[in-house]
Design an enzyme around this catalytic site. Structure first.
Site, PDB file in Angstrom:
ATOM      1  N   LYS A 178      -8.530  -7.971   4.456  1.00 61.28           N
ATOM      2  CA  LYS A 178      -8.236  -8.787   5.632  1.00 61.28           C
ATOM      3  C   LYS A 178      -9.447  -9.619   6.011  1.00 61.28           C
ATOM      4  O   LYS A 178     -10.579  -9.347   5.608  1.00 61.28           O
ATOM      5  CB  LYS A 178      -7.827  -7.907   6.822  1.00 61.28           C
ATOM      6  N   ASP A 221      -6.956   4.468  10.346  1.00 66.99           N
ATOM      7  CA  ASP A 221      -7.994   3.649  10.983  1.00 66.99           C
ATOM      8  C   ASP A 221      -8.544   4.425  12.164  1.00 66.99           C
ATOM      9  O   ASP A 221      -7.980   5.445  12.570  1.00 66.99           O
ATOM     10  CB  ASP A 221      -7.412   2.300  11.430  1.00 66.99           C
ATOM     11  N   GLY A 233      -2.335  -5.679  15.870  1.00 68.47           N
ATOM     12  CA  GLY A 233      -2.150  -6.788  14.944  1.00 68.47           C
ATOM     13  C   GLY A 233      -2.418  -6.424  13.495  1.00 68.47           C
ATOM     14  O   GLY A 233      -1.614  -6.731  12.604  1.00 68.47           O
TER      15      GLY A 233
END
Length: 326
Positions: free
Chosen positions: A194, A221, A228
């Site tokens: 990302k 995470d 998002g």
């Protein structure tokens, strides 16, 4: 577990968490109160003597970080002025840990400012969980006990008996920790690629590195605010052929808008801890909470008895492991 000399108190955002800790430890929560006046000023008051006691203050810096941070400073000052022998700040979630570096001109290293302020107020020790980066411990001159949600979260995942599991890190920065999840769960690993262009809490997912075809993808995470990255990654995993998508986070700091987006996303559910006192979570049927309050209670007991905390980094006692979701 009984600790006669332990005095545990809670700030505004730590009440529920502290009560769970106290139940595990077999102690009473200390009486205190925090008020917010009409002009926004915060007032704190200890309701019992703490002279020569070892005090443990429970307060996450979470959904109202500025108010919760300032309240910690006032609490520490109050305990010190009331002649407490020591004050340990228990921060299950330290949201300013995200500000751990100066990666562009003319910005503050916010985590360092917070660390120094907490110490200047008089804190003798800090206990936190899953800081955004390990070097934040070095921002403090006082001892920091850095706990990990991984052992508790992995046990919760195992209880769900997910099959054909692949652990997915949203980026390279979390890959090392994702590998630990994968090893614990005996699963393969994949990596999201990302990029983030600004501070708007939105990231663009570029590619998935690794095989997720026909597998249950477990996104791991440390925290999420807007959701998002999680949702964008979930969409890519779906395109790449993942049959089921779930997520596992240490800290659930979702905004109300993020919870709404989560409900409409391909993610079946999110497993997370109760480190953040977040009212937005009650609006989602996809949230599965497990408590790390017993983990913190065990850590505090060990600290108070001058025992090692490091065994909790990899494996936790059986009575600390959650047997059900809240």
């Amino acid at each position: 577990m009984t600790h006669n000399e332990i005095k545990i108190f809670a700030g505004s955002s730590g009440q529920t968490f502290a009560r769970k800790m106290c139940r595990y430890m077999g102690v009473e929560l200390g009486y205190s109160e925090a008020l917010t006046f009409s002009d926004g000023n915060t007032f704190v008051r200890i309701g019992e003597t703490v002279r020569d006691k070892d005090v443990y203050l429970v307060q996450s810096i979470g959904v109202k970080p500025n108010d919760e941070f300032v309240e910690i400073l006032f609490w520490v000052d109050a305990f010190k002025r009331a002649s407490a022998n020591s004050v340990t700040v228990i921060m299950p979630y330290f949201s300013y840990a995200k500000g751990d570096k100066k990666d562009e001109p003319r910005v503050s290293i916010r985590a360092r400012v917070c660390a120094e302020s907490i110490e200047l107020a008089g804190a003798d020790r800090v206990v936190a969980m899953d800081l955004h980066s390990h070097q934040i411990q070095g921002f403090f001159k006082k001892p920091v006990d850095h706990l990990f949600a991984l052992p508790v979260l992995c046990e919760a995942v195992k209880q769900m008996k997910l099959t054909d599991l692949v652990v997915v890190s949203p980026d390279a920065g979390f890959a090392k920790q994702a590998r630990k999840f994968a090893n614990n769960l005996n699963a393969s690993i994949a990596l999201g690629d990302k990029t983030r262009h600004n501070h708007k809490e939105e990231a663009e997912m570029m590619e998935i590195i690794g095989d997720v075809q026909g597998k249950t993808a477990l996104i791991v995470d440390d925290f999420s605010l807007s959701g998002g990255t999680l949702i964008e990654l979930a969409k890519w995993l779906k395109i790449k052929g993942a049959t089921r998508i779930v997520a596992c986070l240490s800290h659930l700091a979702f905004t109300e808008a993020a919870v709404r987006k989560l409900e409409e996303s391909p993610i079946e559910f999110v497993i997370g801890t109760d480190s953040v006192d977040n009212p937005n979570l009650v609006h989602s049927s996809k949230i599965r909470l497990v408590s790390v309050a017993p983990l913190f209670g065990e850590a505090i007991g060990r600290i108070h008895r001058s025992e090692s905390v490091s065994p909790l980094f990899e494996k936790v006692p059986l009575d600390v492991i959650p047997t059900c979701f809240e």
